[in-house]
Every structure is written in structure tokens, then in C-alpha cells.
Design an enzyme around this catalytic site. Structure first.
Site, PDB file in Angstrom:
ATOM      1  N   LYS A  61     -14.224  -5.886 -11.980  1.00 59.68           N
ATOM      2  CA  LYS A  61     -14.486  -5.352 -13.320  1.00 59.68           C
ATOM      3  C   LYS A  61     -15.796  -5.922 -13.843  1.00 59.68           C
ATOM      4  O   LYS A  61     -16.103  -7.110 -13.641  1.00 59.68           O
ATOM      5  CB  LYS A  61     -13.333  -5.736 -14.239  1.00 59.68           C
ATOM      6  N   SER A 136      -8.428  -1.930 -20.932  1.00 59.72           N
ATOM      7  CA  SER A 136      -9.829  -1.735 -20.708  1.00 59.72           C
ATOM      8  C   SER A 136     -10.240  -1.734 -19.232  1.00 59.72           C
ATOM      9  O   SER A 136     -11.363  -1.372 -18.909  1.00 59.72           O
ATOM     10  CB  SER A 136     -10.631  -2.816 -21.440  1.00 59.72           C
ATOM     11  N   SER A 160      -4.904  -5.193 -20.972  1.00 59.11           N
ATOM     12  CA  SER A 160      -5.948  -4.438 -20.286  1.00 59.11           C
ATOM     13  C   SER A 160      -5.881  -4.386 -18.779  1.00 59.11           C
ATOM     14  O   SER A 160      -6.698  -3.702 -18.165  1.00 59.11           O
ATOM     15  CB  SER A 160      -7.323  -4.995 -20.693  1.00 59.11           C
TER      16      SER A 160
END
Lengths: 468, 466, 93
Positions: A61, A136, A160
Site C-alpha cells: 500500500k 482505505s 481499512s
């Protein structure tokens, strides 16, 4: 011919060990898969051609600092920023020989539940590209679900990792706070952020967690794991006491299709030998969201103060230094970071601290205590991960509160610092439903064991139907 | 109406640890710019602080020297504000749970001890260094750009806040000198204002003598010496008294002093009241110094400078005692044998002026030089002192050579003395041998004390025998 | 009303965000709604409750005062928008 849609990390590891494929070949296979599918899905912000390592390739990420590789947190304010150091988790992946496929998309600064807040465009759900992958860490979960990475690291603050894993039909672990280093992770909310593994199955998650977890001298909020990570084997739940918190399972906004899939899975727990009982978290669910949306933005308002155009990132120079700050931050931050910065600034400001931030920290204690009480009678608490299946792109972007509601079920245990695993447990209207298992602090082995047994019994096909 | 000043001090002391407060970059802020930085002190995304254990221990030690209580738990707070020298946009500091609280610092005075309450001492990190260029060099006003060097960013800083117990500019100066000396003796800081390792601000207000009200105070910043501070305080006290006496009201404001121009009026700034939005630092866990550690550090304290002043005072009087201790010269003074006030005087005056390394000075020999002070020319005395730091210095040898030993020079003088004192010569020759001292004295007087006593003695005996 | 437009202006200044009037209007409405919702925390009487500062009960975590290598100066400046004489250049204050 490597079928990246199906291949698990563990299988890939075996292929490498048997000499049937090299790390470089695997890396190339995932890059090829990405070239084919990512123009539609946009899970990646960048891919990396030149990389090292003979192991199983990984996606990270884009909050994870990678030396020499652009790290943007999906924000314009970090466009072009190349860290001169690796985050500890990235360094541990390197040490384990995992080649880097690329950096995945996210909601800007990890603030969001749909990946629509990315300054570089949203990611689409591999199950239905007109829908969100969740957030997210939507880029990481979409990459895994669509066979563009065998496994990935995401980050979880309010849910997330868990929530996008649920919406994309993959497995995600939010670890116990303090078991994975935050050094080098672009900070959102310091007392809540944790990095965790995302993969197609529970064993892969455990394997990846074992690589990155453990105390880091660079992060004083980390601790040694009390016991080594075990890769789960058992396929039953004998001796396990499963608690079903009323408030998490009957909250307003949970879709019937989600409830059905989750209830079937709870029944499955019984069939596998678990003792299942009801319990209550009287105030944790009702006050969890407000508590989170005070503490997280407050910490974020401070963590994002360093983005000022002085030492790195975007700079809009115009007039004196104060104007530079204001113009840079206005141009560089999207709406959601701006909202949360202002919310947090307000909650910490003179005269309001006690009523807002101060009070929220006390609510947090109540949430911790309620979970501790529930764990006196149960080993794991279960619920849906997300109240809904993946919603359509644009459906909630006009209404921040509606978007925040996506975290209703993941937030309470996060506030208590507890680990949570999400596994896919079925489909509703053709879209994945996630099953959340919450454990005591440091109970990852138990979560992996339970998740693995359930996963084997459920037999969920992680490959999106439309991609088969 | 009589007025009394109400003065409080906020002092910042750089700890001379090897590494910074929250990262392990070396503290070397005079090195080329940005050569001692890392992700932490540059505040790169994802960087996290790791406290310096020595800095924590030294702060507790300082707390002990200030008579503070060390609470069971201390935490760090974030102090949020935006400025280019503050890379995170917040400073990691301490707020309502500092490391040291409720102390008192004794400042010995000629008349009595002044006890200044210490509200707190806490640990924090220093900001980066900014140079303003493009205007009149170095001045912030008129600069068109600023250059920021992060070598200094993150240096450990102890902030000491006194209670407003100081009642005169002289007392403020004495406090600062003694505090500085204390900190240096603890070995935790060089505390040099010119190098920026000691900084302070002063809070000043006035009130009718004898009352206990607290009126509006102003903050005086950017004073770069203790003398300058005393003058600045004095001027500010006068200004405030004038305002009150003319029926006006003192406004709360900050006065920035111009370090280059002592006589210039300070610049007033209506700084926006800052809202620092303090909250506990989530990246750092609490400090809970064990009672064993706290006691062990207390045991490390030596005799404090304030106590030493009182001890030395009985031998040399207050002024010399205070001077010796606050200048750090009392150790040398203690090593030199001889009459105490005489030694003290020489240490504070001649030796100080010579700027010798006290460790190199041969104390025994210097003692001898001081003892013979009245016998030798003034220039020779100073030279002898200067030479005392050279290896192998011997007072005896040096002084013998320093005095006039040339018989050719001395004989005419001796002859003149003998010729002028025929009665005493008769008496001596008649048996009063004690008169030799009288003749030696006369020769010394005649030569302004420069004659070599031994040679004079020999020549006199020679000539008197005849 | 949980937060007024004027307060939003003040908060934006504190946070160094130069917002347009349109943004201010839009955010003011949203922030007001959000603050109403999160203000719910004040419904609980928590006078006897200690705040949670950290999820784990840790204390005294620190490091020895021993130097580690710093970044080479080129790395420190590599991402800088403006550099002069090896320092970070910013407009005057």
C-alpha cells in the site's frame, strides 16, 4: 503458465522451492497480469520493473515508505516524493526476498472507506467495476482479488484492511496494536494505525504476518510477540467459545443479505464444534464511531502538519512563508484530509479539548473494558465486517457521514487495540460478504486457527466470477 | 509609592548528549548544514521518535539540583505550531506531566539567601536553525528568504521555569550565573550563551511594594548576556512603573531585544495568542522512572555551587566567594596553598586575566609565588604567574632569576644605603645583628622590591663585616 | 449548531489551509453535521474514567545515547523543493 488468479502465496513458494519457477518469473507474471487488468481496475499507483528477491512477489500500500520508489499516500502533496529509507515492514519483506510488484492505491492518507478519495483516481472492485473495492486499502485488496498480486500489505486504522478485504472477497488481518512496526508508514492516526497482511486465504496471511510482525527498535509503541506465529492446520473449532455481540450483529444499516451470510457462518461455527453464545457490547457500537471520528482526526491534524512544502513534496510558493504553507496545503490536500484536519484541529483547540478529545479518550476506555468483559466468557467475537456489500462508485461521496458509517462494525474493536480477521463467507447479490473475527490482544494464532477452519468449511471461491 | 519588580525566568539549556533527543543523529550543530539529519529529525513521512535515555536521566539529575520532586509518571505532549524550523509542525515537549516539579533554588546573597521557587523543569527538543538572508545580513526584518539547517533540530533541551520570586535585576543575574555554573558542574551542558546552549526569556511585572498582587507582565526575549538582561530588566521595570504611575495600564506583550545594540529600545510584537493544542504524544509511551533510578541519580549529586559559596565565604568574604564559584575558579583556588583572601584575589584577578588552563597550573608553586608577591616587581609577578602553567615550573628558580641579582647593579645601592645609615652600621658592627633586616628592607625599598633577597643578604654581610 | 462558519474560518487559519469561500461554505455544513454526530460522546457521564493514552501498557521505552549514521546530505536534500547552500530555502517570514 502461471494462473495468478488462483495461485496462493504458499503455492508460489512451493513452486520456487521446487525450482519450477523463479522469483523473477513470478514477478514478471504479476506485472503481466497487472498490465492486462489494471487499466480497468486501477489498483496500482505504480509498478516496479527493477527489483530484487527470489521469493514470492508482493504489493505494498502506498503509505509504506519504499526507498527510491515514489511513495505518495495517494495525495498530490507527496507527488514525486521518493523516501531515502525503507519502512521497517518493507525492509523485512526485502530481507525475506520478496520482490516488489508495485505500490497500491488507497484513500488519500488512508482516510476513507472506498478508495474514492485517492487524488489519482479510484480503484474499482474486481467483482463489479462499477462498485468500490472498499477502503482505505482498496488497491491492495483489489490487486489480490484480481490476481495482480499473491499477497499484499495494507494498513488499518478504522477498518481499512478488514472492510476492503470483505468487499473484495479476500482475507485481511488487522493485527493487535503494537505488533507491527509503524516506522516508515505515512501516519494517519498514531494510536490506531497498524499494518497487516492481505491475501487469498488465512494461511497466506499468517505466513506474511510472520515475516513483518515483531518489535522494532525504531517504533517505541511495538512489543515482542508473546508467542511465535503458527500457520493454522486444524479444520475444526472444538473447544472454541464464539461470542456474538448483539449490537455488532443487529446494528442499523446491516443489509439482510449480509446478515444471512453471517448467520449461516455462525451456524457453521456450531457445526465445527464451537460453543456459540450471545453477548453484549452495550456502548461500544453506539459510541464507537463518534469516538473514532474524534480521536483519529485529532491525531491526524497533527500528523499532517509536516506537509508544508519546506522539505519535500508539493510547494506552492507565493508571497511569504505563511502564504506558502496555506497555498501548498490547500492545493495538495483533497477534501477528506481537509475535513479531518479541521475537525481534529477544532477538537484539540483551547476550550474544546475536554469536551471532545478528552471525552473521546475516556469513551475509548469504556470500549476497552466492555470488550475485556466479553472476552471473559468467549475466545472470539464475530460479526459482519461491513454492514453492506460493495456500494456503487459515487454513491456516498457527497455525504461524509454516510461514508463513515461503513466503518461501524470494524471501529469498536480497533479502538480497543484488538486484532481482527476478515474472511469471505459468502455472496449477496453476487458480491462478497466478509465475516469478522475479533480476538483478545495477541490472539492472532487463535484467529488464524478459527479463520482457517471456517474458510475450509465455507469453500469460498476467491476468484471473482467475471474474471474466470 | 514604592514599587517592587516581580521577575520570573524561563531558561533553556542544551544537554550535551552525543545524540539528539528523539533520534541517534550526532549533535554537531556547527558542522556543515544538514549533515546530521535523518528521517526522524527531518520529519519525513512515517518517521517516529525514540527518546534518548541519557537525556532523561540528566533531566532528573538537574531536577534534583533544583530541589524538585520527580513524579512517578511523566509523559510527552505535542505542542502544535507551524514554522519552518519546526519540521513536524509540532514540537515534542512536556505539558502538565513534566519530569520535575516544585523545586527551589538557593541564590546566596551578601545579606541573605534568596530562595527562588522552581515551578518545573521539563524535557523537549530544539528547533532547526534558520538564517535570514537577502536583507541587512542576519536580521529577520527585510530578509527576502530564509535558509534552514536541521543539524540542530532535535537537540535535547531542558526548559526550567521559575516562579516569579526574583525581585531585582541583580538577583536575576545572580540566579542565571549560579544556574549556569550548576548545570556545567553537573556535566550535562556547556551552557554557553554565545554558542546558544543556554537561552532565557524574562517575564517582568511590577507591583506596589509589599503587596502580593500579580499585575500584567511582559515577556523579554532575545537577550544574549546576563549583563544585558539585567539592564533590559531594569529599563522595563522603569517603563512599567512610569505607566502605572501616570494612570495607564501595562499591556501584555513580547519585547524583542536587539542583541547587537544594548541601548536600543526593544521591538514590541503583538504576536497572535498561540493555541498550541497540546495533547499527549501518541508515538511515545510514558516515562515512569523507578524510585531506585531517581535515588541513585540523587546520590550522584556533589556539593552544589550555592552551598560552596557559603562555605568559602567564611574565608574570603561573600564577593570573592560568589565570584570564585560562579566563574568556576574555586577548584583552582582550593588547590593553591597560602593565605585564603590573597589566593582568592590572585585567582579572580591576575590568573583570570591570564586565561590559563587551570588544570595545567602548578598549584603548589603558584602558592609560593603569591607568598613572595611583595618582594618582586609587579611585572615579574605576573610573568611568574603566567609561567606557572608551563611544565616543570619552579617558583624558587623563576623568582631567583627574576630579581635583580647582578652584583654590579646592587652594590652601588647597598653602598648608598650603608653610607646613609652610619649609625645603624655602627650598631650592627657593635653586635645588633638583627639590624640586617633593616638594611635588607632599605635596599628593597630603594629597588622597588626588585632586588634578589639572597644576593642582597650576601652582599650586605660582606660589606658590613668589613 | 455545533460549529459556525466563523469558527470554521478560524480553524482553517490555525491549520494553515487557504480555503475559498465555496469551500468554506461546503465544509462548514459538513463539519457541523459531523460535529453534531461525534458530539454524542458527551452523552456519557465518564467523570470517574481514566483516558486511554495507549492501547498497550508500556513505559520506559528509550535508546542508549549512541550515534547511528545520519543521512548523506544529498539524500537529506533530494526531495527538497528549493535548496541554497545545502540548506532548505523558504520565503521570508
Amino acid at each position: 503458465m502461471i494462473d495468478t488468479l488462483r495461485l496462493t502465496a504458499e503455492e508460489a513458494q512451493r513452486l520456487i522451492e521446487r525450482g519450477e519457477v523463479s522469483g523473477a518469473e513470478l514477478h514478471r507474471a504479476y506485472l503481466d497480469a497487472t498490465a492486462e487488468r489494471d487499466p480497468e481496475l486501477h489498483a496500482y499507483l505504480c509498478t516496479v520493473e527493477e527489483t530484487e528477491g527470489g521469493g514470492v512477489p508482493i504489493a505494498l500500500k502506498d503509505v509504506i515508505s519504499t526507498r527510491g520508489v515514489e511513495t505518495t499516500a495517494a495525495s498530490k502533496i507527496l507527488a514525486g516524493y521518493k523516501p531515502p529509507f525503507d519502512a521497517t515492514v518493507a525492509a523485512r519483506c526485502k530481507q525475506a526476498g520478496l520482490p516488489l510488484i508495485g505500490k497500491t492505491n488507497l484513500d488519500e492518507f488512508a482516510m476513507g472507506s472506498s478508495t474514492e478519495n485517492s487524488a489519482y483516481g479510484p480503484t474499482r472492485n474486481p467483482w463489479d467495476p462499477s462498485r468500490v473495492p472498499g477502503g482505505s486499502s482498496g488497491g491492495s485488496t483489489a490487486a489480490v482479488a484480481a490476481g495482480m498480486a499473491p499477497w499484499a500489505l495494507g494498513s488499518d486504522t478504522g477498518g481499512s484492511i478488514k472492510q476492503p478485504a470483505a468487499l473484495c472477497g479476500v482475507v485481511g488481518l488487522r493485527p493487535t496494536y503494537g505488533t507491527v512496526s509503524r516506522y516508515g508508514i505515512v501516519a494517519f492516526a498514531s494510536s490506531l494505525d497498524q499494518v497487516g497482511p492481505i491475501a487469498k486465504n488465512v494461511r497466506d496471511c499468517a505466513l506474511l504476518h510472520r515475516i513483518v510482525a515483531g518489535r522494532d527498535a525504531n517504533d517505541t509503541t511495538t512489543v515482542e510477540l508473546p508467542e511465535p506465529i503458527e500457520i493454522p492446520e486444524a479444520v475444526d473449532l472444538k473447544g472454541l467459545r464464539v461470542g456474538v455481540p448483539k449490537e455488532l450483529n443487529e446494528a442499523e444499516g446491516i443489509e439482510p443479505g449480509v446478515s444471512d451470510a453471517v448467520n449461516r457462518t455462525i451456524e457453521l461455527c456450531r457445526e465445527l464444534g464451537a460453543e456459540v453464545g450471545e453477548c453484549s457490547l452495550p456502548r461500544s457500537v453506539e459510541f464507537g464511531l463518534p469516538c473514532y471520528y474524534l480521536i483519529a482526526p485529532s491525531e491526524a491534524s497533527s500528523n499532517l502538519a509536516r506537509y508544508d512544502g519546506v522539505r519535500y513534496g508539493l510547494r506552492v510558493e507565493d508571497g511569504d512563508v505563511r502564504t506558502m504553507y496555506e497555498r501548498t496545503r490547500d492545493a495538495g490536500f483533497g477534501d477528506e484530509p481537509k475535513r479531518r484536519i479541521m475537525l481534529g484541529t477544532y477538537a484539540l483547540s483551547a476550550g474544546y479539548y475536554e469536551a471532545y478529545y478528552g471525552q473521546a479518550q475516556k469513551v475509548r476506555t469504556v470500549i476497552r473494558q466492555e470488550h475485556a468483559a466479553a472476552f471473559e466468557h468467549f475466545d472470539v467475537l464475530v460479526s459482519p465486517t461491513s454492514p453492506t456489500i460493495a456500494f456503487e462508485l459515487g454513491a456516498r461521496t457527497a455525504n461524509p457521514l454516510a461514508m463513515y458509517a461503513a466503518d461501524l462494525l470494524t471501529i469498536p474493536s480497533n479502538m480497543a487495540g484488538l486484532p481482527g480477521l476478515s474472511i469471505p463467507c459468502g455472496l449477496s447479490e453476487g458480491l462478497p460478504v466478509g465475516f469478522q473475527l475479533i480476538g483478545r490482544q495477541f490472539s492472532e494464532n487463535l484467529l488464524f486457527r478459527a479463520g482457517h477452519a471456517l474458510e475450509q468449511a465455507i469453500g469460498f471461491d476467491v476468484v471473482p466470477e467475471r474474471l474466470q | 509609592m514604592n514599587w517592587e519588580p516581580v521577575i520570573g525566568l524561563e531558561i533553556h539549556v542544551h544537554l550535551k548528549t552525543r545524540t539528539k533527543m528523539f533520534c541517534r543523529c550526532e549533535v554537531a550543530y556547527f558542522d556543515p548544514p544538514n549533515t546530521h539529519t535523518c528521517p526522524v529529525c527531518l520529519a519525513l513521512p512515517g518517521a517516529l521518535p525514540v527518546p534518548n535515555r541519557t537525556a532523561v536521566e540528566w533531566t532528573i539529575l538537574l531536577g534534583h539540583a533544583l530541589g524538585c520532586r520527580i513524579p512517578e509518571r511523566a509523559i510527552f505532549h505535542r505542542k502544535n505550531y507551524f514554522y519552518p524550523d519546526n519540521p513536524k509542525g509540532y514540537q515534542i515537549s512536556q505539558y502538565d506531566e513534566p519530569l520535575c516539579v516544585d523545586g527551589s533554588f538557593v541564590v546566596p546573597g551578601a545579606d541573605a539567601d534568596h530562595v527562588v521557587g522552581i515551578e518545573r523543569a521539563h524535557l523537549e527538543e530544539d528547533a532547526a536553525k534558520t538564517i535570514h538572508v537577502g536583507g541587512a545580513e542576519g536580521r529577520i526584518h527585510g530578509a527576502d528568504r530564509s535558509l534552514v539547517d536541521f543539524n540542530r533540530a532535535g537537540t535535547p533541551l531542558v526548559e526550567i521555569v521559575t516562579r516569579p520570586d526574583i525581585r531585582s535585576p541583580a538577583e536575576a543575574k545572580a540566579f542565571l550565573q549560579l544556574l549556569r555554573q550548576t548545570v556545567v558542574e553537573l556535566g550535562i551542558s556547556d551552557a554557553e550563551m554565545e554558542k546558544g546552549s543556554l537561552r532565557f526569556d524574562v517575564n517582568v511585572s511590577v507591583r506596589p511594594e509589599g503587596s502580593d498582587e500579580l499585575r500584567t507582565r511582559t515577556e523579554l526575549k532575545n537577550m544574549n548576556s546576563f549583563n544585558f538582561a539585567a539592564k533590559g530588566i531594569e529599563r522595563e521595570v522603569r517603563r512599567q512603573v512610569e505607566i502605572w504611575e501616570s494612570g495607564g495600564e501595562v499591556e501584555q506583550e513580547t519585547l524583542h531585544f536587539d542583541p547587537g545594540n544594548e541601548s536600543a529600545a526593544p521591538l514590541r510584537s503583538k504576536e497572535e495568542a498561540q493555541d498550541y493544542r497540546y495533547f499527549p504524544e501518541p508515538d511515545l509511551v510514558p516515562l515512569e522512572p523507578s524510585r531506585e533510578l531517581v535515588e541513585s541519580l540523587h546520590g550522584d549529586l556533589r556539593e552544589l555551587p550555592s552551598a560552596r559559596i557559603r562555605r568559602l565565604e567564611t574565608d574570603v568574604g561573600f564577593a570573592l566567594a560568589e565570584g570564585l564559584v560562579t566563574s568556576g575558579r574555586d577548584k583552582l583556588y582550593s588547590r593553591i596553598p597560602g593565605e585564603r583572601p590573597a589566593v582568592a584575589n590572585v585567582v579572580m584577578n591576575e590568573l583570570a586575566a591570564l586565561g590559563l588552563d587551570p588544570a595545567a597550573v602548578d598549584a603548589e608553586e603558584v602558592g609560593k609565588v603569591i607568598e613572595r608577591r611583595s618582594e618582586i616587581p609587579r611585572a615579574a609577578f605576573t610573568e611568574a604567574l603566567a609561567a606557572s602553567a608551563s611544565p616543570g615550573f619552579s617558583a624558587e628558580t623563576y623568582l631567583a632569576e627574576a630579581a635583580i641579582a647582578d652584583v654590579g647593579e646592587l652594590d652601588p645601592v647597598i653602598d648608598r644605603i650603608l653610607a646613609a645609615n652610619t649609625q645603624q652600621v655602627e650598631a650592627y658592627r657593635g653586635g645588633k645583628e638583627g639590624l640586617l633586616g633593616f638594611f635588607v628592607g632599605q635596599v628593597m625599598k630603594e629597588t622597588g622590591g626588585k632586588a634578589n633577597a639572597k644576593v642582597v643578604n650576601e652582599r650586605l654581610r660582606e660589606k658590613l663585616r668589613a | 449548531m455545533a460549529i459556525s462558519r466563523a469558527e470554521v474560518v478560524h480553524v482553517a487559519r490555525l491549520a494553515r489551509l487557504a480555503l475559498t469561500d465555496e469551500e468554506l461554505d461546503r465544509f462548514a455544513g459538513q463539519l457541523d453535521a459531523i460535529l453534531e454526530a461525534v458530539g454524542k460522546v458527551s452523552e456519557l457521564d465518564l467523570s470517574g474514567v481514566e483516558p486511554t493514552l495507549h492501547p498497550l501498557e508500556l513505559s520506559n521505552v528509550w535508546a542508549e545515547d549512541a550515534p547511528q549514521p545520519s543521512l548523506p546530505v544529498e539524500d537529506a536534500l533530494a526531495n527538497a523543493p528549493e535548496v541554497e547552500d545545502d540548506a532548505f530555502r523558504v520565503p521570508a517570514g
